[in-house]
Design a protein around this motif. Structure first.
Motif, PDB file in Angstrom:
ATOM      1  N   LYS B  21       1.072   8.281   4.031  1.00  0.00           N
ATOM      2  CA  LYS B  21       0.487   9.228   3.071  1.00  0.00           C
ATOM      3  C   LYS B  21       0.925  10.627   3.464  1.00  0.00           C
ATOM      4  O   LYS B  21       0.794  11.033   4.614  1.00  0.00           O
ATOM      5  CB  LYS B  21      -1.044   9.127   3.089  1.00  0.00           C
ATOM      6  N   GLN B  26      -4.289  12.472   0.094  1.00  0.00           N
ATOM      7  CA  GLN B  26      -3.881  11.070  -0.100  1.00  0.00           C
ATOM      8  C   GLN B  26      -4.400  10.200   1.033  1.00  0.00           C
ATOM      9  O   GLN B  26      -4.803   9.071   0.827  1.00  0.00           O
ATOM     10  CB  GLN B  26      -2.360  10.981  -0.150  1.00  0.00           C
ATOM     11  N   ALA B  30      -6.718   7.044   0.599  1.00  0.00           N
ATOM     12  CA  ALA B  30      -6.324   5.724   1.100  1.00  0.00           C
ATOM     13  C   ALA B  30      -7.354   5.202   2.081  1.00  0.00           C
ATOM     14  O   ALA B  30      -7.739   4.025   2.029  1.00  0.00           O
ATOM     15  CB  ALA B  30      -4.959   5.801   1.763  1.00  0.00           C
ATOM     16  N   PHE B 451       1.176   2.880  -4.102  1.00  0.00           N
ATOM     17  CA  PHE B 451       0.686   3.030  -2.719  1.00  0.00           C
ATOM     18  C   PHE B 451       1.690   2.458  -1.723  1.00  0.00           C
ATOM     19  O   PHE B 451       1.401   1.491  -1.020  1.00  0.00           O
ATOM     20  CB  PHE B 451      -0.671   2.326  -2.549  1.00  0.00           C
TER      21      PHE B 451
END
Lengths: 246, 531
Positions: B21, B26, B30, B451
């Motif tokens: 990330k 982010q 996550a 992702f």
């Protein structure tokens, strides 16, 4: 062949490349010099379409990489500083994969694989898995894969790292040949002796900004490239000086 | 020094969950999503194990065989620990990338080995806890502990992971030793893993059969004592039997100590010895020219079949689907005969049930999900090549379809033939299977693109960890569970309606994701360069 116009790339608050402009013409071998973190790899990756940039534009043979990245990529080949290749493939399968991507005919690819494989002493290892290759062997394979589609423009990031003296010599020969045939080469290196000996033009970058660029003979004058580089590294106020076409 | 090593190993394990990330936002997202998923999974396990234990406790109270509660829990948790940690053991002990770096430092090799074992032991404890804790709590609530029972329960809880760790070390060692000497490493690793796993499950299953018999209170206890280890664990925990605890401890400590002793002595040899392999000489080019797209698909297939971790984690649904179909096909005649006249009444559900088996098992196939993360540091090859990102994404999807479609369709055909489904319904079953395979492929690719995880050192991280993998598996399972529920209700009205529920929604969602991938998805792939 490669025109970089006012390239600017930032990472957060840091300007990795600041308003950089360079022009590499057909037949030229162009060295790109700078300290670690100066912005060489960022510039190179921007030229190969591996990195988006904030401002400016890059033209490969007159085509903007922003407008038509695929047309640009067809004309160039890139060799990264660290050859991270597909370790699950054998050398020969990797070369065939690259040849398929560039649409190289069976005859042409076979001829080139044999020629460059023999040249770099890699032919007998081509059936081996890339995961078993040393760093130097991977670098040689990356070089062969770059040469397999006869690029007009060869962009390399530290291409001599990991190569044995013979392979480094052969690569230099091949680089000269590409330029003599009308291609162009743009590469970064820390080996100033090599740059001094084989390059027609040079650019020095510091903290993302162009310090100097132009013909090798004009940039270094009577001194060695090393002393010019070290002198410029110590100065802060010579940004943007261009000796091109002087 | 040892403390530092253990700390770095544990932080590396947790860091691998949120790697890749680019910014704090982010990373936070996550981490938040992962925590949510873990909470869901743990809650699910706690609930499932709690419910099972609750039922067993009441059965145990009626029959007097209260130890059966713990015997079952120990069997399940040991299977979970072994299955869950075997690949971590293989990579941590035998194939760790930082072995050479650590050995070059002034660190005693024993410390390196111990730090790895402790990290693995922690994984085992975590896996054991989700099974054993609800069981222990339920036992306390429903039955209540003997004076020594509670203390022995804690002792058994603490000892059990030593056994599973010793077993996984042994299996991983054997697999590594054999695979390192053979050219077709992937095939051998997958084959040996399945053999060991089935062997272990057979062992557990045969002991589990005794436990099942306990539930029915139909078996002589003196015979059960021969089931050894799992019985002793249950007996020690439920009845506070010192003898059973000692026997269990002996069975755990002795093999664990032996494995530790041997591995400790051989550790340097194992990690520094390169096994000689037969060198294959290149004898001219026999490869044919392919189109760029064909070559991309071939590359994806090659990657899948070159990695045992990828095959077992992302393609296991295929094997389970076929195995389940064969199992149902074999046992279906007995079942039909047993149902007799009732079978005719239930016949309208048969095509739906056949679809459910294939669709649900197929939802465990995640071939497309890690395919973008697996590009890792080689992403530059695709991004610097003159290829349209659409071709790259569609090649990854094609790989999923090529791997998953044939086995899913074969399973559907086996089930339809065995259960006597007519041709018309069989075609609908096959359509449902095709629709679900397409959906899992598209959904996995979508999450893999959104992702990705590029900064892995070991490909197991890309294949097993991260939100894309969790989301892909549990998201598609949840989606299909909802469809199965709705479909079941509609099947009571019409078989075709039930089957249509399994065909239409996945197909529509696949079309929506396809439309995104060929437009916004291409831009998203292009922008991966900035990660």
């Amino acid at each position: 062949m490669l025109k970089i116009l006012n390239l600017t790339k930032t990472y957060g608050d840091k300007k990795a490349v600041d308003n950089l402009s360079l022009h590499i013409k057909a037949g030229e071998m162009f060295a790109f010099i700078g300290h670690n973190g100066a912005g060489k790899t960022t510039t190179i990756k921007s030229c190969t379409g591996l990195l988006n940039f904030d401002n400016g534009d890059i033209y490969i043979d007159g085509v903007s990489i922003k407008d038509d990245p695929i047309a640009c990529k067809k004309k160039l080949a890139y060799i990264p500083d660290n050859p991270d290749l597909y370790e699950f493939m054998s050398g020969i399968k990797y070369l065939n994969f690259i040849a398929d991507i560039y649409g190289i005919s069976t005859e042409e690819r076979n001829e080139k694989i044999n020629r460059y494989g023999d040249m770099f002493g890699l032919t007998s290892d081509l059936a081996q898995s890339i995961s078993s290759y040393s760093h130097g062997m991977k670098q040689k394979l990356a070089i062969i894969s770059a040469l397999i589609h006869s690029p007009k423009l060869l962009i390399m990031d530290e291409p001599f790292v990991g190569l044995d003296p013979r392979a480094a010599f052969l690569l230099k020969e091949e680089m000269r040949k590409i330029c003599d045939e009308g291609g162009a080469i743009f590469f970064s290196t820390h080996v100033l002796d090599v740059a001094e000996k084989i390059c027609d033009n040079i650019a020095i970058i510091k903290d993302g900004r162009l310090v100097i660029s132009g013909k090798m003979s004009h940039v270094k004058g009577d001194s060695s490239l090393e002393s010019v580089f070290l002198e410029l590294e110590d100065k802060d106020s010579t940004f943007g000086k261009e000796w091109d076409n002087a | 020094m040892l403390k530092t090593l253990i700390k770095s190993r544990i932080s590396a394990m947790f860091a691998s969950m949120t790697q890749g990330k680019k910014n704090k936002k982010q990373k936070k997202l996550a981490t938040g999503l992962l925590i949510a998923l873990f909470v869901f999974l743990i809650a699910y396990f706690l609930f499932a194990m709690g419910a099972m234990s609750y039922g067993l406790c009441y059965m145990g109270l009626q029959t007097g065989d209260t130890y059966a509660v713990f015997t079952m829990a120990v069997i399940i948790s040991s299977a979970l620990c072994l299955f869950g940690s075997i690949f971590a053991t293989k990579t941590q002990i035998f194939e760790s990338k930082d072995n050479e770096l650590l050995l070059s430092m002034p660190i005693p090799p024993k410390y390196i080995f111990i730090s790895r074992m402790i990290a693995l032991l922690m994984i085992n404890y975590l896996l054991e806890a989700v099974v054993m804790l609800p069981c222990m709590v339920m036992y306390g609530v429903v039955i209540g502990y003997e004076p020594l029972g509670f203390i022995f329960s804690v002792v058994v809880f603490l000892l059990l992971p030593f056994l599973t760790l010793a077993l996984s070390c042994l299996i991983a060692w054997v697999i590594s030793e054999i695979a390192s000497r053979i050219r077709n490493k992937t095939f051998v690793t997958v084959f040996l893993f399945i053999v060991f796993f089935l062997g272990y499950m057979y062992l557990c299953g045969s002991i589990g059969m005794y436990a099942g018999e306990i539930e029915d209170a139909m078996v002589d206890l003196s015979g059960l004592k021969n089931t050894a280890l799992f019985y002793w664990a249950g007996d020690a925990m439920a009845n506070g039997s010192i003898l059973s605890l000692l026997l269990f401890a002996l069975c755990v400590i002795v093999p664990a100590f032996l494995v530790y002793f041997v591995l400790d002595k051989r550790f340097i040899y194992i990690i520094t010895t390169k096994k000689s392999k037969l060198k294959v000489e290149y004898k001219g080019n026999s490869e044919r020219k392919l189109s760029a797209y064909g070559s991309l698909v071939k590359k994806e297939l090659r990657r899948f079949f070159s990695s045992s971790a990828y095959i077992m984690n992302a393609g296991l649904g295929n094997v389970l689907c076929v195995a389940f179909a064969i199992f149902i096909a074999i046992s279906s005649q007995d079942l039909i005969a047993e149902l007799g006249g009732d079978y005719e009444a239930l016949k309208r559900f048969v095509p739906f049930i056949a679809s459910c088996v294939c669709v649900f098992m197929g939802s465990m196939n995640l071939v497309s999900t890690p395919s973008i993360s697996l590009e890792g540091k080689s992403l530059w090859i695709l991004q610097s090549a003159p290829i349209n990102p659409k071709d790259i994404l569609m090649a990854k999807l094609s790989c999923h379809l090529i791997i998953c479609t044939p086995l899913s369709v074969i399973s559907a055909i086996i089930l339809c033939v065995a259960l006597g489904v007519n041709v018309g319904y069989s075609l609908l079953v096959i359509l449902a299977v095709l629709s679900s395979v397409a959906f899992t492929g598209y959904w996995g690719l979508f999450l893999g693109l959104k992702f990705p995880k590029f900064d892995w050192q070991n490909e197991n991280v890309a294949v097993k960890q991260g939100f894309a993998v969790f989301g892909s598996m549990f998201g598609s399972m949840l989606f299909f569970m909802i469809l199965l529920g709705v479909g079941f209700i509609l099947t009571t009205i019409s078989t075709i309606l039930g089957l249509l529920v399994l065909i239409a929604p996945p197909a529509i969602l696949s079309a929506i994701i396809h439309s995104y991938l060929v437009n916004g998805g291409c831009v998203a792939f292009e922008n991966l360069k900035d990660r």
